[in-house]
Design a protein around this motif. Sequence first.
Motif, short mmCIF file in Angstrom:
data_model
loop_
_atom_site.label_atom_id
_atom_site.label_comp_id
_atom_site.label_asym_id
_atom_site.label_seq_id
_atom_site.Cartn_x
_atom_site.Cartn_y
_atom_site.Cartn_z
N PHE A 246 5.09 -23.14 6.82
CA PHE A 246 6.04 -24.23 6.57
C PHE A 246 6.64 -24.77 7.86
N GLU A 247 6.58 -23.95 8.91
CA GLU A 247 7.19 -24.38 10.17
C GLU A 247 6.17 -25.05 11.08
N SER A 248 4.93 -25.21 10.62
CA SER A 248 3.90 -25.71 11.54
C SER A 248 3.47 -27.15 11.20
N SER A 249 3.02 -27.86 12.22
CA SER A 249 2.55 -29.23 12.05
C SER A 249 1.45 -29.33 11.01
N GLN A 250 0.65 -28.27 10.91
CA GLN A 250 -0.47 -28.30 9.96
C GLN A 250 0.02 -28.50 8.52
N PHE A 251 1.26 -28.12 8.25
CA PHE A 251 1.79 -28.28 6.90
C PHE A 251 1.78 -29.76 6.48
N CYS A 252 1.92 -30.65 7.44
CA CYS A 252 2.01 -32.09 7.14
C CYS A 252 0.64 -32.76 7.12
N ALA A 253 -0.40 -32.03 7.55
CA ALA A 253 -1.70 -32.65 7.80
C ALA A 253 -2.36 -33.22 6.54
N SER A 254 -2.17 -32.59 5.40
CA SER A 254 -2.95 -33.03 4.23
C SER A 254 -2.66 -34.49 3.89
N CYS A 255 -1.51 -35.00 4.26
CA CYS A 255 -1.20 -36.41 4.00
C CYS A 255 -1.09 -37.26 5.26
N HIS A 256 -0.93 -36.64 6.42
CA HIS A 256 -0.71 -37.43 7.64
C HIS A 256 -1.86 -37.35 8.64
N GLN A 257 -3.01 -36.82 8.20
CA GLN A 257 -4.17 -36.75 9.09
C GLN A 257 -5.44 -36.95 8.27
N PHE A 258 -6.25 -37.94 8.64
CA PHE A 258 -7.54 -38.11 8.00
C PHE A 258 -8.59 -37.29 8.75
N PRO A 259 -9.68 -36.90 8.05
CA PRO A 259 -10.75 -36.16 8.73
C PRO A 259 -11.46 -37.03 9.79
N GLN A 260 -11.99 -36.37 10.79
CA GLN A 260 -12.69 -37.05 11.88
C GLN A 260 -13.87 -37.87 11.36
N ALA A 261 -14.43 -37.46 10.23
CA ALA A 261 -15.56 -38.18 9.65
C ALA A 261 -15.21 -39.64 9.35
N TYR A 262 -13.91 -39.94 9.24
CA TYR A 262 -13.49 -41.31 8.95
C TYR A 262 -13.03 -42.08 10.18
N ALA A 263 -13.52 -41.62 11.33
CA ALA A 263 -13.05 -42.24 12.57
C ALA A 263 -13.52 -43.69 12.69
N ILE A 264 -12.66 -44.51 13.27
CA ILE A 264 -12.99 -45.88 13.64
C ILE A 264 -12.83 -45.92 15.16
N ASN A 265 -13.88 -46.20 15.87
CA ASN A 265 -13.85 -46.11 17.33
C ASN A 265 -13.32 -44.74 17.79
N GLY A 266 -13.83 -43.69 17.14
CA GLY A 266 -13.49 -42.34 17.57
C GLY A 266 -12.20 -41.77 17.00
N LYS A 267 -11.38 -42.64 16.38
CA LYS A 267 -10.08 -42.15 15.90
C LYS A 267 -9.89 -42.50 14.42
N PRO A 268 -9.61 -41.50 13.58
CA PRO A 268 -9.32 -41.81 12.17
C PRO A 268 -8.11 -42.73 12.06
N MET A 269 -8.02 -43.46 10.96
CA MET A 269 -6.94 -44.44 10.78
C MET A 269 -5.56 -43.77 10.78
N GLU A 270 -5.51 -42.56 10.23
CA GLU A 270 -4.29 -41.74 10.37
C GLU A 270 -4.71 -40.56 11.21
N ASN A 271 -4.12 -40.44 12.40
CA ASN A 271 -4.61 -39.44 13.35
C ASN A 271 -3.43 -38.68 13.95
N THR A 272 -2.36 -38.58 13.20
CA THR A 272 -1.08 -38.11 13.74
C THR A 272 -1.14 -36.67 14.26
N VAL A 273 -1.76 -35.79 13.48
CA VAL A 273 -1.77 -34.38 13.89
C VAL A 273 -2.66 -34.20 15.13
N ALA A 274 -3.79 -34.91 15.17
CA ALA A 274 -4.67 -34.83 16.35
C ALA A 274 -3.96 -35.39 17.58
N GLU A 275 -3.22 -36.48 17.43
CA GLU A 275 -2.47 -37.04 18.56
C GLU A 275 -1.44 -36.04 19.08
#
Length: 399
Positions: free
Chosen positions: A188-217
């Motif tokens: 609950f204290e980790s960034s990964q907790f937010c990933a399911s809604c705030h990070q898209f998979p890399q497979a959906y990258a547009i020019n190398g970056k998914p449209m929601e890429n917050t956790v990777a950033e």
Amino acid sequence: MKLKKLFFPFAVLFMGLLLIAATSHQDWLESHWHKPAATTTTSPHGWPDLEKNLAPEACAQCHAAQFSAWKESFHAHAYSPGLIGQFPHMGISDSNDCLKCHAPLAEQKLTSITELSASLKSKLIQPEGFDRDGKLDGVQLPLRHAGVTCAACHVRGWQRFGPPQRSTGAVGHIEGGAHGGFNAVKKFESSQFCASCHQFPQAYAINGKPMENTVAEWQQSRFPREGVQCQTCHMPDRKHEFKGIHDIQMVRKGLVFESSLNANIATFKITSKWIGHAFPTYVTPKVLVHIQALDQSGLVLKQKEWVIERKVEYRDGWQEISDTRLLPGESRMYVLATVPASATVVRFSVEVIPDNFYKGVYESLLSDALDADATQLINQALKQANLNDYQLYQHEEVR
Ligand code: HEC
Ligand code: HEC
Ligand code: HEC
Ligand code: HEC
Ligand code: HEC
């Protein structure tokens, strides 16, 4: 570009991605967010009705501080006019795909067109999805109206899950209190907790970056090394504020502005110092930077405008048009060279349009034939999106 074409692929993009995210679930987090359900068919023995009630108003009876912060957040308003106004267009199954992030519990799913129509109607009558005073005796709307509600993050199979106990730091099952105790989990204290809604998979990258890429950033920034998680900034001291680009104080906290006028050159430097991802992280906001040279009467003699935005467009597939966002720690210099001799003032300003992309989506929807309730809701959403624009910064240097 045709606006009508804008919306539909945007929807399609959202829909596929959760299917991928859901295919493997080895660890606690993945199973927590895999088809989340807050209840099971058998209800817990001997619990008072209050503890069996999943409505945020019920949690509020004992967790007043969390409720009063959360109710002001966008999570509380995620079952929004701009979202559900699009549903009649989409049908139940596709609408439920959107709800995977906007109202994610099994108990929040839409089950029929009749229910959807009723939902649009009640949204118009009662825009707030819950009782703001946390009262339980009023008419209770279905749980989906509470959007990303308390139970969406904290309840699975009737059990409460939360961070390590504040007073002791203990993890694991903790007895006592109410609702059969609770399960304290480090994740609950980790960034990964937010990933399911705030990070898209890399497979959906547009020019190398998914449209929601917050956790990777965030991962690529200095913040993980410093132990700074999403929660550190968005839930300070565990407060359920979740403030972001719509909050002027929050955005000001993240940036440093330095402006100067030397001879004929005006320079404006913007540094991202306390933002754990690109500024802004999504493709939806747009930020405008201006330097204007004015004369004594206030007339603009010369000006320049720059855009801070990740711009994507759908042209037979998503394409990135430009990306001028500021990365964590980055400084950007904006220069107006040769300020005219007759200018007496140079003005430096920054405007934020948090919902820029959605405005286009709403306008395109309104240009189509929508059902009456949906039209009203999308009109509300467009009006609100326009009201959300604000001036972040303004400073004048006098010559
Ligand atoms: C009758 C009062 C009551 C109600 C109603 C109630 N809780 Fe609790 N809750 C408690 C108590 C007491 C604790 C234990 C606090 C402790 O020991 O640190 C607790 C603990 C928790 C924790 C764990 C906090 C931590 O430190 O990790 C979470 C999460 C939680 N509740 C969520 C909820 C949610 C969500 C609801 C509504 C669906 C809810 N509770 C309804 C009284 C209540
Ligand atoms: C179940 C999905 C879900 C989870 C989990 C989730 N969010 Fe969100 N979040 C959303 C949705 C949906 C919105 C947009 C709500 C709206 O405006 O309709 C949002 C909005 C936000 C915003 C406000 C953005 C703005 O424009 O101002 C912030 C900040 C935020 N979330 C941070 C977090 C953090 C931090 C976590 C992890 C602790 C988290 N979220 C977990 C779904 C989620
Ligand atoms: C992977 C999670 C996710 C899915 C799936 C998703 N959204 Fe969102 N949505 C978000 C987040 C996070 C925000 C807030 C950040 C932002 O401003 O874009 C948001 C914001 C919005 C907003 C603007 C705020 C508001 O609520 O009025 C609209 C409208 C919206 N989404 C519509 C949709 C529609 C329609 C779908 C389905 C086609 C969908 N979303 C699917 C995560 C999601
Ligand atoms: C988007 C997910 C999300 C939502 C929605 C949410 N919480 Fe939390 N909650 C968290 C996270 C993450 C933490 C731990 C934060 C941390 O450790 O920094 C937390 C912590 C807590 C705690 C422990 C607080 C403490 O001081 O120890 C309680 C109690 C709690 N939440 C109750 C609620 C209630 C009640 C609601 C609804 C009014 C709610 N939460 C809504 C994610 C959420
Ligand atoms: C160092 C502090 C900090 C950290 C860490 C951080 N944020 Fe932010 N976040 C901000 C600030 C400040 C803003 C407002 C400026 C902006 O929009 O970029 C913001 C804005 C947002 C927004 C609004 C939408 C947008 O387009 O900017 C969302 C959503 C969000 N953060 C989610 C997250 C998530 C998820 C994480 C963890 C992966 C995270 N943040 C980590 C400080 C932080």
